[in-house]
Design a protein around this motif. Sequence first.
Motif, PDB file in Angstrom:
ATOM      1  N   GLY A 107       0.818  -1.204   0.000  1.00 29.45           N
ATOM      2  CA  GLY A 107       0.000   0.000   0.000  1.00 29.45           C
ATOM      3  C   GLY A 107       0.854   1.257   0.000  1.00 29.45           C
ATOM      4  N   THR A 108       1.969   1.226   0.760  1.00 34.72           N
ATOM      5  CA  THR A 108       2.894   2.362   0.779  1.00 34.72           C
ATOM      6  C   THR A 108       3.552   2.539  -0.578  1.00 34.72           C
ATOM      7  OG1 THR A 108       3.342   2.037   3.140  1.00 34.72           O
ATOM      8  CG2 THR A 108       4.958   3.314   1.887  1.00 34.72           C
ATOM      9  N   HIS A 109       4.003   1.440  -1.178  1.00 34.18           N
ATOM     10  CA  HIS A 109       4.699   1.533  -2.460  1.00 34.18           C
ATOM     11  C   HIS A 109       3.766   2.000  -3.573  1.00 34.18           C
ATOM     12  CE1 HIS A 109       7.729  -0.364  -0.164  1.00 34.18           C
ATOM     13  NE2 HIS A 109       7.282  -1.600  -0.288  1.00 34.18           N
ATOM     14  N   ILE A 110       2.539   1.539  -3.547  1.00 36.80           N
ATOM     15  CA  ILE A 110       1.569   1.980  -4.549  1.00 36.80           C
ATOM     16  C   ILE A 110       1.309   3.480  -4.398  1.00 36.80           C
ATOM     17  CG2 ILE A 110      -0.851   1.796  -5.280  1.00 36.80           C
ATOM     18  CD1 ILE A 110      -0.649  -1.210  -4.502  1.00 36.80           C
ATOM     19  N   THR A 111       1.163   3.925  -3.156  1.00 31.73           N
ATOM     20  CA  THR A 111       0.921   5.349  -2.913  1.00 31.73           C
ATOM     21  C   THR A 111       2.103   6.182  -3.388  1.00 31.73           C
ATOM     22  OG1 THR A 111      -0.446   4.820  -0.995  1.00 31.73           O
ATOM     23  CG2 THR A 111       0.419   7.059  -1.135  1.00 31.73           C
ATOM     24  N   ARG A 112       3.322   5.758  -3.052  1.00 29.02           N
ATOM     25  CA  ARG A 112       4.517   6.488  -3.489  1.00 29.02           C
ATOM     26  C   ARG A 112       4.578   6.553  -5.011  1.00 29.02           C
ATOM     27  NH1 ARG A 112       8.019   3.465  -1.278  1.00 29.02           N
ATOM     28  NH2 ARG A 112       8.343   4.754   0.571  1.00 29.02           N
ATOM     29  N   SER A 113       4.349   5.421  -5.645  1.00 31.25           N
ATOM     30  CA  SER A 113       4.438   5.363  -7.107  1.00 31.25           C
ATOM     31  C   SER A 113       3.368   6.240  -7.757  1.00 31.25           C
ATOM     32  CB  SER A 113       4.297   3.914  -7.579  1.00 31.25           C
ATOM     33  OG  SER A 113       5.281   3.104  -6.967  1.00 31.25           O
ATOM     34  N   HIS A 114       2.194   6.271  -7.155  1.00 29.98           N
ATOM     35  CA  HIS A 114       1.119   7.140  -7.655  1.00 29.98           C
ATOM     36  C   HIS A 114       1.565   8.607  -7.609  1.00 29.98           C
ATOM     37  CE1 HIS A 114      -2.689   9.281  -7.937  1.00 29.98           C
ATOM     38  NE2 HIS A 114      -2.449   9.805  -6.748  1.00 29.98           N
TER      39      HIS A 114
END
Length: 327
Positions: A107-114
């Motif tokens: 969830g953190t990585h998806i948010t960062r990538s977004h």
Amino acid sequence: MKITVLSGGVGGARFLRGLRHHLRHVHPDGNGGTTDSITAVVNTGDDMWLTGLRISPDLDSIMYTLAGANDEERGWGRIGESERVSAELRAYGVGWPWFTLGDLDLGTHITRSHYLRSGLPLSEATARIAARWDLGLRLLPATDDEVETRVVIDDEGSTLHFQEWWTRHRASLPARAFLQQNVEAATPAPGVLEAIAEADLVLVAPSNPVVSIGTILGIPGIRHAVTTASAPVVGVSPVIGGAVVRGMADACLEAIGVATAADAVALHYGSRATGGVLDGWLVGGEDAAAVPVVLAAGIRAAAVPLWMRDLDTSAAIAREAIALALP
């Protein structure tokens, strides 16, 4: 008091947690926070793109640790993790099967990538992600630029991403050198140079001297900011009794010709009086014999207990680092 800390991941995270605890105890503001200001300048050389996601291991280790959301037993990732998504990725043959990401962590990585794909720099993405948690400090990546560490593993110059060498091979392949890609063109993230220049104290966390602290100092402008800072600079040894506290940092030190010893790491960093980065250096009680060597190099030194066994012992180390900085 403004304190800026140069930090890697797990060891740096535990040190920062102890520093925050110490300052809250000494200067409570009545709201569970602190009247002191801590800025963590964090290594991003371990970062990478994986399955379309930007992974920032050291930033996340610090964030999870300070938020009380990290898995203390494993030493990385989120507590109470599940790994269903990683299992699906393995079934599809996507990603690195030896590099498991938990569902909460994803969830953190998806948010960062977004955020990054929306055009935000890493520093702004980090600020937005960190705002979810009560960290009690400012978290800054050392640079917004992608400066990934590659490990040279043979005489032909073949390289692996640092994470593959570290996680998959457990540093078992002898490293010839460490290369930070594009480091010459990188610039410090907004706020980094100011945090160093305006600090009352700069601390070097007990992190990997080569691929964590070394990467931070390798970004153009940061070493100069540290060497010319008006504040004293005190480091904490990541080596106790001739052994690294965590991980395989000894393999990194060996690759650059530095012995796995508290005094050797201090001499590697060097005294600010002679162009290095240190004014003071804490070694473990087991390494009291290293103190005269460090003192002879023009660096103040003290031998104190350095094992971060719990919050109180970590806070005690932070207290000693601050005390060593005093005239």
